[in-house]
Design an enzyme around this catalytic site. Structure first.
Site, PDB file in Angstrom:
ATOM      1  N   HIS A  40       1.267   3.840  31.655  1.00  0.00           N
ATOM      2  CA  HIS A  40       1.182   5.289  31.529  1.00  0.00           C
ATOM      3  C   HIS A  40       2.553   5.810  31.127  1.00  0.00           C
ATOM      4  O   HIS A  40       3.527   5.053  31.129  1.00  0.00           O
ATOM      5  CB  HIS A  40       0.763   5.911  32.869  1.00  0.00           C
ATOM      6  CG  HIS A  40       1.752   5.609  33.948  1.00  0.00           C
ATOM      7  ND1 HIS A  40       1.657   4.475  34.739  1.00  0.00           N
ATOM      8  CD2 HIS A  40       2.877   6.243  34.342  1.00  0.00           C
ATOM      9  CE1 HIS A  40       2.685   4.437  35.569  1.00  0.00           C
ATOM     10  NE2 HIS A  40       3.449   5.496  35.351  1.00  0.00           N
ATOM     11  N   HIS A 127       9.199   7.153  28.315  1.00  0.00           N
ATOM     12  CA  HIS A 127       9.020   5.735  28.007  1.00  0.00           C
ATOM     13  C   HIS A 127       7.837   5.179  28.791  1.00  0.00           C
ATOM     14  O   HIS A 127       7.428   5.752  29.799  1.00  0.00           O
ATOM     15  CB  HIS A 127      10.283   4.942  28.354  1.00  0.00           C
ATOM     16  CG  HIS A 127      10.547   4.904  29.820  1.00  0.00           C
ATOM     17  ND1 HIS A 127      11.142   5.949  30.498  1.00  0.00           N
ATOM     18  CD2 HIS A 127      10.270   3.958  30.753  1.00  0.00           C
ATOM     19  CE1 HIS A 127      11.230   5.649  31.780  1.00  0.00           C
ATOM     20  NE2 HIS A 127      10.697   4.444  31.975  1.00  0.00           N
TER      21      HIS A 127
END
EC number: 3.1.4.58
Length: 182
Positions: A40, A127
């Protein structure tokens, strides 16, 4: 409850991340690789909050998402924290509508901070974590980093996750989902 807010990825993006992991495993083995369900894009790590605090987080998420429209992100490049020569975390960055992402993250962070539900001194660096604690083998100065296929996905919601730490790694469970609906 250990909580965080995040953006989920579509299946195609997760498949590309798994492909990258397989390539990286040959030259940059990590102590811990993220599993497909763990992938995620984190917005805010909130830590341990009470049920009452969680309800306040949910209200803030509901309020903030009402003023944002869906946008697109794209898998971009492989990087490492703190850097590729001394990596502790291997990640994939994102490109696309970064102004929308930054605005969403910042707006919610500000509101959560005002309610003393979130605190972060570092600048947000979007990220997706692939692996932790890589072991540099061979030529440590230039590990082979595979190219990232630029998979895009539509961000139409943000998610509040509950994280349970286990000996086999964290287990993430969706608490609630909030649609971007401006």
């Amino acid at each position: 409850m250990r909580l965080f807010t995040a953006i989920e990825l579509n299946e195609e993006a997760k498949q590309e991340l798994m492909r990258l992991q397989q390539e990286l495993k040959e030259t940059l083995p990590c102590r811990k690789w993220q599993t497909k369900p763990q992938m995620h894009l984190t917005l805010h790590f909130l830590g341990d909050l009470s049920s009452q605090q969680m309800e306040l987080v949910k209200q803030e998420m509901e309020d903030v998402t009402a003023s944002f429209s869906p946008f697109s992100l794209t898998l971009a490049n492989i990087g490492a924290f703190p850097n590729i020569k001394r990596p502790r975390v291997i990640w994939v960055g994102v490109s696309g509508h970064l102004k929308d992402l930054d605005s969403l993250q910042h707006t919610l962070a500000k509101r959560l901070t005002q309610k003393k539900l979130y605190s972060e001194d570092r600048t947000y660096a979007p990220h997706i974590t692939l692996g932790r604690e890589p072991r540099m083998e061979g030529n440590a100065d230039s590990p082979h980093l595979p190219g990232v296929y630029p998979v895009s996905w539509r961000v139409g919601e943000i998610v509040l996750f509950h994280s349970t730490l286990t000996s086999k790694g964290p287990i993430y469970k969706i608490v609630s989902t909030y649609s971007l609906r401006a």
